[in-house]
Enzyme design. Structure first.
Site, PDB file in Angstrom:
ATOM      1  N   ARG A 114       0.813  -1.220   0.000  1.00  0.00           N
ATOM      2  CA  ARG A 114       0.000   0.000   0.000  1.00  0.00           C
ATOM      3  C   ARG A 114       0.848   1.273   0.000  1.00  0.00           C
ATOM      4  O   ARG A 114       0.323   2.372  -0.158  1.00  0.00           O
ATOM      5  CB  ARG A 114      -0.929   0.008   1.217  1.00  0.00           C
ATOM      6  CG  ARG A 114      -2.090  -0.978   1.092  1.00  0.00           C
ATOM      7  CD  ARG A 114      -3.064  -0.827   2.238  1.00  0.00           C
ATOM      8  NE  ARG A 114      -4.285  -1.574   2.006  1.00  0.00           N
ATOM      9  CZ  ARG A 114      -5.282  -1.675   2.886  1.00  0.00           C
ATOM     10  NH1 ARG A 114      -5.183  -1.064   4.052  1.00  0.00           N
ATOM     11  NH2 ARG A 114      -6.365  -2.376   2.607  1.00  0.00           N
ATOM     12  N   GLY A 115       2.144   1.117   0.176  1.00  0.00           N
ATOM     13  CA  GLY A 115       3.037   2.270   0.145  1.00  0.00           C
ATOM     14  C   GLY A 115       3.350   2.683  -1.275  1.00  0.00           C
ATOM     15  O   GLY A 115       2.991   2.002  -2.246  1.00  0.00           O
TER      16      GLY A 115
ATOM     17  N   VAL B   7       6.194   2.679  -2.999  1.00  0.00           N
ATOM     18  CA  VAL B   7       7.034   1.736  -3.744  1.00  0.00           C
ATOM     19  C   VAL B   7       6.344   0.394  -3.935  1.00  0.00           C
ATOM     20  O   VAL B   7       6.308  -0.151  -5.041  1.00  0.00           O
ATOM     21  CB  VAL B   7       8.386   1.542  -3.027  1.00  0.00           C
ATOM     22  CG1 VAL B   7       9.209   0.469  -3.716  1.00  0.00           C
ATOM     23  CG2 VAL B   7       9.154   2.857  -2.988  1.00  0.00           C
TER      24      VAL B   7
ATOM     25  N   LEU C 116      14.974  -2.966   0.016  1.00  0.00           N
ATOM     26  CA  LEU C 116      15.097  -1.590  -0.449  1.00  0.00           C
ATOM     27  C   LEU C 116      15.770  -0.716   0.585  1.00  0.00           C
ATOM     28  O   LEU C 116      15.241  -0.499   1.678  1.00  0.00           O
ATOM     29  CB  LEU C 116      13.716  -1.034  -0.794  1.00  0.00           C
ATOM     30  CG  LEU C 116      13.193  -1.462  -2.168  1.00  0.00           C
ATOM     31  CD1 LEU C 116      11.683  -1.383  -2.215  1.00  0.00           C
ATOM     32  CD2 LEU C 116      13.807  -0.604  -3.262  1.00  0.00           C
TER      33      LEU C 116
ATOM     34  N   SER D 196      18.090   3.112   0.649  1.00  0.00           N
ATOM     35  CA  SER D 196      17.755   4.462   0.216  1.00  0.00           C
ATOM     36  C   SER D 196      19.034   5.269   0.062  1.00  0.00           C
ATOM     37  O   SER D 196      19.998   5.077   0.820  1.00  0.00           O
ATOM     38  CB  SER D 196      16.849   5.139   1.244  1.00  0.00           C
ATOM     39  OG  SER D 196      16.715   6.513   0.955  1.00  0.00           O
ATOM     40  N   SER D 197      19.041   6.192  -0.893  1.00  0.00           N
ATOM     41  CA  SER D 197      20.232   7.023  -1.088  1.00  0.00           C
ATOM     42  C   SER D 197      20.493   7.924   0.115  1.00  0.00           C
ATOM     43  O   SER D 197      21.619   8.383   0.314  1.00  0.00           O
ATOM     44  CB  SER D 197      20.075   7.877  -2.343  1.00  0.00           C
ATOM     45  OG  SER D 197      18.976   8.765  -2.208  1.00  0.00           O
ATOM     46  N   CYS D 198      19.470   8.184   0.948  1.00  0.00           N
ATOM     47  CA  CYS D 198      19.649   9.086   2.091  1.00  0.00           C
ATOM     48  C   CYS D 198      20.447   8.447   3.221  1.00  0.00           C
ATOM     49  O   CYS D 198      20.744   9.102   4.213  1.00  0.00           O
ATOM     50  CB  CYS D 198      18.305   9.584   2.607  1.00  0.00           C
ATOM     51  SG  CYS D 198      17.314   8.325   3.420  1.00  0.00           S
TER      52      CYS D 198
ATOM     53  N   TYR E 185      16.646   6.490  10.810  1.00  0.00           N
ATOM     54  CA  TYR E 185      16.185   5.706   9.662  1.00  0.00           C
ATOM     55  C   TYR E 185      17.381   5.082   8.941  1.00  0.00           C
ATOM     56  O   TYR E 185      17.359   3.912   8.565  1.00  0.00           O
ATOM     57  CB  TYR E 185      15.408   6.626   8.717  1.00  0.00           C
ATOM     58  CG  TYR E 185      15.013   5.998   7.405  1.00  0.00           C
ATOM     59  CD1 TYR E 185      13.907   5.160   7.321  1.00  0.00           C
ATOM     60  CD2 TYR E 185      15.724   6.273   6.242  1.00  0.00           C
ATOM     61  CE1 TYR E 185      13.520   4.597   6.106  1.00  0.00           C
ATOM     62  CE2 TYR E 185      15.349   5.717   5.027  1.00  0.00           C
ATOM     63  CZ  TYR E 185      14.250   4.883   4.970  1.00  0.00           C
ATOM     64  OH  TYR E 185      13.884   4.328   3.764  1.00  0.00           O
TER      65      TYR E 185
ATOM     66  N   LYS F 192      18.210   1.104   8.142  1.00  0.00           N
ATOM     67  CA  LYS F 192      18.331   0.604   6.776  1.00  0.00           C
ATOM     68  C   LYS F 192      19.703  -0.023   6.509  1.00  0.00           C
ATOM     69  O   LYS F 192      19.823  -1.036   5.809  1.00  0.00           O
ATOM     70  CB  LYS F 192      18.062   1.736   5.779  1.00  0.00           C
ATOM     71  CG  LYS F 192      16.587   2.035   5.585  1.00  0.00           C
ATOM     72  CD  LYS F 192      15.896   0.859   4.900  1.00  0.00           C
ATOM     73  CE  LYS F 192      14.446   1.127   4.600  1.00  0.00           C
ATOM     74  NZ  LYS F 192      13.805  -0.011   3.916  1.00  0.00           N
TER      75      LYS F 192
ATOM     76  N   PRO G 170      17.651   3.131  -3.973  1.00  0.00           N
ATOM     77  CA  PRO G 170      16.962   4.100  -4.836  1.00  0.00           C
ATOM     78  C   PRO G 170      17.207   5.530  -4.398  1.00  0.00           C
ATOM     79  O   PRO G 170      17.403   5.808  -3.216  1.00  0.00           O
ATOM     80  CB  PRO G 170      15.488   3.728  -4.685  1.00  0.00           C
ATOM     81  CG  PRO G 170      15.394   2.936  -3.444  1.00  0.00           C
ATOM     82  CD  PRO G 170      16.745   2.384  -3.126  1.00  0.00           C
TER      83      PRO G 170
ATOM     84  N   LEU H  44      12.251   9.325  -4.461  1.00  0.00           N
ATOM     85  CA  LEU H  44      11.157   8.799  -5.276  1.00  0.00           C
ATOM     86  C   LEU H  44       9.926   9.692  -5.202  1.00  0.00           C
ATOM     87  O   LEU H  44       9.703  10.382  -4.206  1.00  0.00           O
ATOM     88  CB  LEU H  44      10.792   7.387  -4.811  1.00  0.00           C
ATOM     89  CG  LEU H  44      11.922   6.364  -4.848  1.00  0.00           C
ATOM     90  CD1 LEU H  44      11.493   5.084  -4.145  1.00  0.00           C
ATOM     91  CD2 LEU H  44      12.349   6.073  -6.283  1.00  0.00           C
TER      92      LEU H  44
ATOM     93  N   HIS I  64       7.905  13.909   1.793  1.00  0.00           N
ATOM     94  CA  HIS I  64       9.184  14.358   1.254  1.00  0.00           C
ATOM     95  C   HIS I  64       8.969  15.643   0.449  1.00  0.00           C
ATOM     96  O   HIS I  64       7.844  16.096   0.235  1.00  0.00           O
ATOM     97  CB  HIS I  64       9.803  13.260   0.391  1.00  0.00           C
ATOM     98  CG  HIS I  64      10.273  12.092   1.189  1.00  0.00           C
ATOM     99  ND1 HIS I  64       9.549  10.912   1.300  1.00  0.00           N
ATOM    100  CD2 HIS I  64      11.391  11.907   1.928  1.00  0.00           C
ATOM    101  CE1 HIS I  64      10.208  10.066   2.066  1.00  0.00           C
ATOM    102  NE2 HIS I  64      11.322  10.642   2.456  1.00  0.00           N
TER     103      HIS I  64
ATOM    104  N   TRP J 116      11.061  25.502   2.366  1.00  0.00           N
ATOM    105  CA  TRP J 116      12.065  25.314   3.415  1.00  0.00           C
ATOM    106  C   TRP J 116      13.485  25.405   2.848  1.00  0.00           C
ATOM    107  O   TRP J 116      13.777  24.855   1.786  1.00  0.00           O
ATOM    108  CB  TRP J 116      11.892  23.940   4.057  1.00  0.00           C
ATOM    109  CG  TRP J 116      10.887  23.913   5.174  1.00  0.00           C
ATOM    110  CD1 TRP J 116       9.767  24.668   5.291  1.00  0.00           C
ATOM    111  CD2 TRP J 116      10.927  23.068   6.328  1.00  0.00           C
ATOM    112  NE1 TRP J 116       9.091  24.351   6.450  1.00  0.00           N
ATOM    113  CE2 TRP J 116       9.781  23.372   7.106  1.00  0.00           C
ATOM    114  CE3 TRP J 116      11.811  22.092   6.774  1.00  0.00           C
ATOM    115  CZ2 TRP J 116       9.506  22.735   8.311  1.00  0.00           C
ATOM    116  CZ3 TRP J 116      11.528  21.446   7.972  1.00  0.00           C
ATOM    117  CH2 TRP J 116      10.400  21.766   8.733  1.00  0.00           C
TER     118      TRP J 116
END
Length: 307
Positions: free
Chosen positions: A13-14, A16, A106, A108-110, A137, A141, A164, A167, A180, A203
């Protein structure tokens, strides 16, 4: 991955997970398994183990996670680290013990270091300090990536990890408190247009650069890599192009057709100065994104208006 094999999409449901599910259906996969968080709490180890014993999926796309922007990460650090650690630990372990052929995790680039050399190569992971606004986070990850690699090394479990970039797309989160930057800006400009507001406040300084990938492109890449990539090392998924937040705001302003001014609130945090992925590894395997940024934002804004 054969069309009749059982495939579990965790987090369907998210943003991705929904895109991966759509793409799998488009490509003719029929034996798809998914559960809402109410039906299956992935933080509950016993429930996850029982699910794998009963359903016996052959492949797993682990897209379930607690995600959010700078504000959410700052406000709920305990939930971001605890929930994500529980989800990925339970699913990876149960998948291995349940005889899953292959799992896609998955990242994340962050979660790369804040000041990683640009564009960011896969080898940059864990080479420097993290961005403080999302370190909870990121740590979770990174643990998921390392767990996947550990299970490959010790048990021979075929788990791969994707990194990724930022997104966006249909089904995105447009809540100002947890979203985001790109979906938040779409909503901001739309509401300002409807209200005939004279300005939109963005911001930060507008100078940070970000790379954006349409979620349908990520889904396509995920399925491509599930078929063609079997290494333990992480692999970047992105466009190889970035844009300043200021230029992104101007582009969204144009697409939404808002006529007011843009004001940058420099009292708010910028986050990482630049975050562009080196996608050489992926392009050498033969994959390229198909959706350009302007077209992707326009279709996302259309989805926002309709939903």
């Amino acid at each position: 991955m054969q069309p009749d094999e059982r495939i579990f999409v965790a987090g369907h449901r998210g943003l991705v997970g929904a895109a991966i599910l759509r793409q799998l259906k488009t490509e003719g996969f029929k034996n798809l398994i998914f559960r809402s968080s109410r039906e299956l709490d992935l933080r509950d180890r016993r429930a996850v183990e029982a699910f794998f014993e009963q359903e016996q999926p052959a492949y797993v796309f682990l897209a379930a996670a607690k995600v959010g922007g700078i504000l959410a990460n700052n406000r709920y650090p305990a939930e971001f680290i605890c929930d994500n650690l529980h989800i990925q630990t339970n699913v990876i372990d149960a998948a291995y013990r349940g005889g899953v052929k292959k799992l896609l995790f998955l990242g994340s680039s962050c979660i790369y270091p804040k000041y990683a050399p640009q564009p960011i190569k896969e080898e940059s992971l864990l080479t420097g300090p993290l961005e403080p606004t999302n370190e909870w986070y990121a740590v979770a990850k990174i643990a998921g990536i390392k767990m996947s690699q550990a299970y490959r090394r010790q048990y021979g479990f075929n788990a791969i990890s994707l990194m990724p970039t930022n997104l966006y797309g249909p089904g995105d989160n447009f809540d100002f408190k947890t979203s985001h930057v790109l979906p938040a800006l779409i909503r901001k400009f739309h509401e300002a247009k409807v209200a005939c507001a004279p300005e939109v406040v963005v911001w930060g300084s507008g100078t940070p650069r970000r790379e954006f990938l349409h979620v349908d492109d990520l889904a396509d890449a995920a399925i491509f890599l599930m078929r063609h990539y079997n290494e333990g090392e992480i692999i970047n998924v992105g466009t190889g192009k970035d844009i300043t937040i200021a230029d992104l705001a101007r582009l969204i302003k144009e697409i939404v057709d808002y006529s007011g001014e843009i004001v940058f609130d420099t009292s708010k945090p910028d986050g990482t100065p630049r975050k562009l992925l080196d996608t050489t590894k992926l392009t050498q395997l033969g994959w390229q994104p198909k959706i350009d940024l302007r077209g992707g934002i326009a279709s996302t804004y259309k989805w926002f208006l309709e939903n």
